[in-house]
Design a protein around this motif. Structure first.
Motif, PDB file in Angstrom:
ATOM      1  N   MET A   1       0.951  -0.986  -0.072  1.00  0.00           N
ATOM      2  CA  MET A   1       0.076  -0.151   0.026  1.00  0.00           C
ATOM      3  C   MET A   1       0.842   1.146   0.047  1.00  0.00           C
ATOM      4  N   ALA A   2       0.605   2.186  -0.656  1.00  0.00           N
ATOM      5  CA  ALA A   2       1.468   3.395  -0.839  1.00  0.00           C
ATOM      6  C   ALA A   2       1.437   4.310   0.334  1.00  0.00           C
ATOM      7  N   ASP A   3       0.600   4.308   1.215  1.00  0.00           N
ATOM      8  CA  ASP A   3       0.935   4.999   2.336  1.00  0.00           C
ATOM      9  C   ASP A   3       1.667   4.235   3.589  1.00  0.00           C
ATOM     10  N   ARG A   4       1.988   3.219   3.366  1.00  0.00           N
ATOM     11  CA  ARG A   4       2.775   2.443   4.454  1.00  0.00           C
ATOM     12  C   ARG A   4       4.346   2.928   4.264  1.00  0.00           C
ATOM     13  N   PRO A   5       5.133   3.098   5.451  1.00  0.00           N
ATOM     14  CA  PRO A   5       6.401   3.371   5.470  1.00  0.00           C
ATOM     15  C   PRO A   5       7.373   2.233   4.560  1.00  0.00           C
TER      16      PRO A   5
ATOM     17  N   GLY B   1       9.853  -0.452   3.688  1.00  0.00           N
ATOM     18  CA  GLY B   1      10.193  -1.574   4.807  1.00  0.00           C
ATOM     19  C   GLY B   1       9.131  -2.061   5.596  1.00  0.00           C
ATOM     20  N   PHE B   2       7.937  -1.736   5.458  1.00  0.00           N
ATOM     21  CA  PHE B   2       6.895  -2.345   6.305  1.00  0.00           C
ATOM     22  C   PHE B   2       6.774  -3.745   6.195  1.00  0.00           C
ATOM     23  N   PHE B   3       6.775  -4.591   7.354  1.00  0.00           N
ATOM     24  CA  PHE B   3       6.329  -5.831   6.860  1.00  0.00           C
ATOM     25  C   PHE B   3       4.980  -6.310   6.725  1.00  0.00           C
ATOM     26  N   GLU B   4       4.938  -7.466   5.507  1.00  0.00           N
ATOM     27  CA  GLU B   4       3.582  -7.729   5.184  1.00  0.00           C
ATOM     28  C   GLU B   4       2.955  -8.172   6.195  1.00  0.00           C
ATOM     29  N   GLY B   5       1.375  -8.085   6.196  1.00  0.00           N
ATOM     30  CA  GLY B   5       0.307  -8.589   7.022  1.00  0.00           C
ATOM     31  C   GLY B   5       0.604  -8.191   8.463  1.00  0.00           C
ATOM     32  N   THR B   6       1.330  -6.957   8.606  1.00  0.00           N
ATOM     33  CA  THR B   6       1.487  -6.651   9.905  1.00  0.00           C
ATOM     34  C   THR B   6       0.852  -5.235  10.481  1.00  0.00           C
TER      35      THR B   6
ATOM     36  N   MET C   1       8.421  -9.504  20.636  1.00  0.00           N
ATOM     37  CA  MET C   1       7.865  -9.287  19.533  1.00  0.00           C
ATOM     38  C   MET C   1       6.646 -10.089  19.064  1.00  0.00           C
ATOM     39  N   ALA C   2       5.610  -9.296  19.160  1.00  0.00           N
ATOM     40  CA  ALA C   2       4.297  -9.896  19.046  1.00  0.00           C
ATOM     41  C   ALA C   2       3.709  -9.474  17.703  1.00  0.00           C
ATOM     42  N   ASN C   3       3.079 -10.664  17.042  1.00  0.00           N
ATOM     43  CA  ASN C   3       2.316 -10.351  15.762  1.00  0.00           C
ATOM     44  C   ASN C   3       3.066  -9.548  14.651  1.00  0.00           C
ATOM     45  N   ALA C   4       4.094  -9.786  14.423  1.00  0.00           N
ATOM     46  CA  ALA C   4       4.904  -9.267  13.348  1.00  0.00           C
ATOM     47  C   ALA C   4       6.051 -10.271  12.860  1.00  0.00           C
ATOM     48  N   PHE C   5       6.598 -11.142  13.419  1.00  0.00           N
ATOM     49  CA  PHE C   5       7.668 -11.926  12.709  1.00  0.00           C
ATOM     50  C   PHE C   5       7.156 -12.598  11.673  1.00  0.00           C
ATOM     51  N   HIS C   6       5.875 -12.836  11.582  1.00  0.00           N
ATOM     52  CA  HIS C   6       5.324 -13.817  10.352  1.00  0.00           C
ATOM     53  C   HIS C   6       5.794 -12.828   9.076  1.00  0.00           C
ATOM     54  N   GLY C   7       5.673 -11.687   8.943  1.00  0.00           N
ATOM     55  CA  GLY C   7       5.742 -10.750   7.876  1.00  0.00           C
ATOM     56  C   GLY C   7       7.184 -10.289   7.562  1.00  0.00           C
ATOM     57  N   VAL C   8       8.207 -10.410   8.359  1.00  0.00           N
ATOM     58  CA  VAL C   8       9.437 -10.331   8.181  1.00  0.00           C
ATOM     59  C   VAL C   8      10.066 -11.011   6.921  1.00  0.00           C
ATOM     60  N   PRO C   9      10.583 -10.371   5.744  1.00  0.00           N
ATOM     61  CA  PRO C   9      11.011 -11.040   4.853  1.00  0.00           C
ATOM     62  C   PRO C   9      12.504 -11.979   4.904  1.00  0.00           C
ATOM     63  N   ASP C  10      13.254 -11.240   5.597  1.00  0.00           N
ATOM     64  CA  ASP C  10      14.468 -12.028   6.144  1.00  0.00           C
ATOM     65  C   ASP C  10      14.418 -12.222   7.433  1.00  0.00           C
ATOM     66  N   LYS C  11      13.919 -13.316   7.909  1.00  0.00           N
ATOM     67  CA  LYS C  11      13.802 -13.595   9.345  1.00  0.00           C
ATOM     68  C   LYS C  11      15.290 -13.720  10.094  1.00  0.00           C
ATOM     69  N   PRO C  12      15.936 -14.570   9.405  1.00  0.00           N
ATOM     70  CA  PRO C  12      17.339 -14.631  10.081  1.00  0.00           C
ATOM     71  C   PRO C  12      18.394 -13.308  10.203  1.00  0.00           C
ATOM     72  N   ARG C  13      17.930 -12.392   9.494  1.00  0.00           N
ATOM     73  CA  ARG C  13      18.727 -11.263   9.394  1.00  0.00           C
ATOM     74  C   ARG C  13      17.795 -10.454  10.659  1.00  0.00           C
ATOM     75  N   LEU C  14      16.754 -10.416  10.857  1.00  0.00           N
ATOM     76  CA  LEU C  14      15.934  -9.635  12.101  1.00  0.00           C
ATOM     77  C   LEU C  14      16.737 -10.585  13.304  1.00  0.00           C
TER      78      LEU C  14
ATOM     79  N   GLU D   1      -1.385 -18.132   4.636  1.00  0.00           N
ATOM     80  CA  GLU D   1      -0.216 -18.578   3.853  1.00  0.00           C
ATOM     81  C   GLU D   1       1.213 -17.739   4.767  1.00  0.00           C
ATOM     82  N   LEU D   2       0.841 -16.572   5.553  1.00  0.00           N
ATOM     83  CA  LEU D   2       1.865 -16.050   6.015  1.00  0.00           C
ATOM     84  C   LEU D   2       2.113 -16.541   7.410  1.00  0.00           C
ATOM     85  N   ARG D   3       1.306 -17.370   8.026  1.00  0.00           N
ATOM     86  CA  ARG D   3       1.343 -18.207   9.356  1.00  0.00           C
ATOM     87  C   ARG D   3       2.515 -19.142   9.283  1.00  0.00           C
ATOM     88  N   MET D   4       3.204 -19.393  10.511  1.00  0.00           N
ATOM     89  CA  MET D   4       4.225 -20.151  10.583  1.00  0.00           C
ATOM     90  C   MET D   4       3.851 -21.082  11.889  1.00  0.00           C
TER      91      MET D   4
END
Ligand SMILES: C[S@@+](CC[C@H](N)C(=O)[O-])C[C@H]1O[C@@H](n2cnc3c(N)ncnc32)[C@H](O)[C@@H]1O
Length: 201
Positions: A1-5, A7-12, A111-124, A163-166
């Motif tokens: 979405m255009a108004d998201r900062p 680097g905004f994590f998907e589905g968060t 970290m609650a309700n956000a890890f699922h949307g991180v594109p590079d989880k090991p980096r985080l 599909e985002l749930r882990m």
């Protein structure tokens, strides 16, 4: 979405309706379950509107709320101001840049309700490890990988896309990087679990 900062994590996105409070009626209980204690300095990573941050502030020595969305941080700041707690700092920025945003080591990263949307989880996970004191802990609260249509709150399916749930195993695999070891899995009913990792090097 255009108004998201950028680097905004998907589905968060922070939920706008009142169902968050219905899903999380006892945020302080969740924090006790994952092991946050009174002598800890804590980072609430991807803190949103501060629903958990306020309760962390009530338990811990100090909490830093970090979120990429400055508007959510403002809601969190107002919430904490209104409650009269003063042991909290607020930092706007991208979770990947954690050690630049808050270079002082802490005992616990929540970290609650956000890890699922991180594109590079090991980096985080590596970024989190960098800000932990020796034996510091990292708790990830995630939705169970149930189909979205089954996770009903206030009469409607809620939460991130299926599909985002882990699974817990997927989360452990993504977050166990060098110097960060899995220590505990706890259930957080009705729809979540928490993985706790500990800094080991
Ligand atoms: C679903 S909300 C959860 C908020 C809070 N943790 C809770 O459980 O009540 C996820 C939050 O992650 C934030 N977020 C998304 N991408 C981010 C990033 N790259 N860095 C920091 N925060 C981010 C969003 O702005 C949002 O406030």
């Amino acid at each position: 979405m255009a108004d998201r900062p950028l680097g905004f994590f998907e589905g968060t996105e922070m939920p706008t309706a009142g169902w968050w409070e219905a899903l999380w009626p006892d945020p302080g209980g969740v924090l006790c379950t994952v092991g946050i204690k009174s002598d800890m300095d804590v980072i609430d990573l991807c803190s949103g509107d501060g629903w958990f941050t306020l309760q962390i502030a009530k338990i811990a020595r100090h909490v830093v709320a970090i979120d990429i969305d400055a508007d959510q941080l403002k809601v969190a700041r107002d919430r904490l101001d209104e409650s009269g707690v003063t042991n909290c700092s607020f930092v706007a920025g991208d979770a990947y840049k954690l050690n630049k945003l808050w270079p002082t080591p802490v005992n616990f990263v929540f970290m609650a309700n956000a890890f699922h949307g991180v594109p590079d989880k090991p980096r985080l996970a590596r970024a989190v490890r960098e800000v932990l004191k020796p034996t510091g802990q990292f708790a990830i609260v995630n939705w169970h990988p149930r189909p979205r249509e089954e996770t009903i709150v206030l009469g409607e399916p809620r939460g991130p896309r299926t599909e985002l749930r882990m699974s817990p195993d997927q989360t452990i695999k993504a977050a166990e990087v060098d110097g960060l070891k899995f220590s505990k899995l706890v259930d957080v009913p009705p729809y979540h679990y928490a993985i706790i990792l500990e800094r080991s090097g």
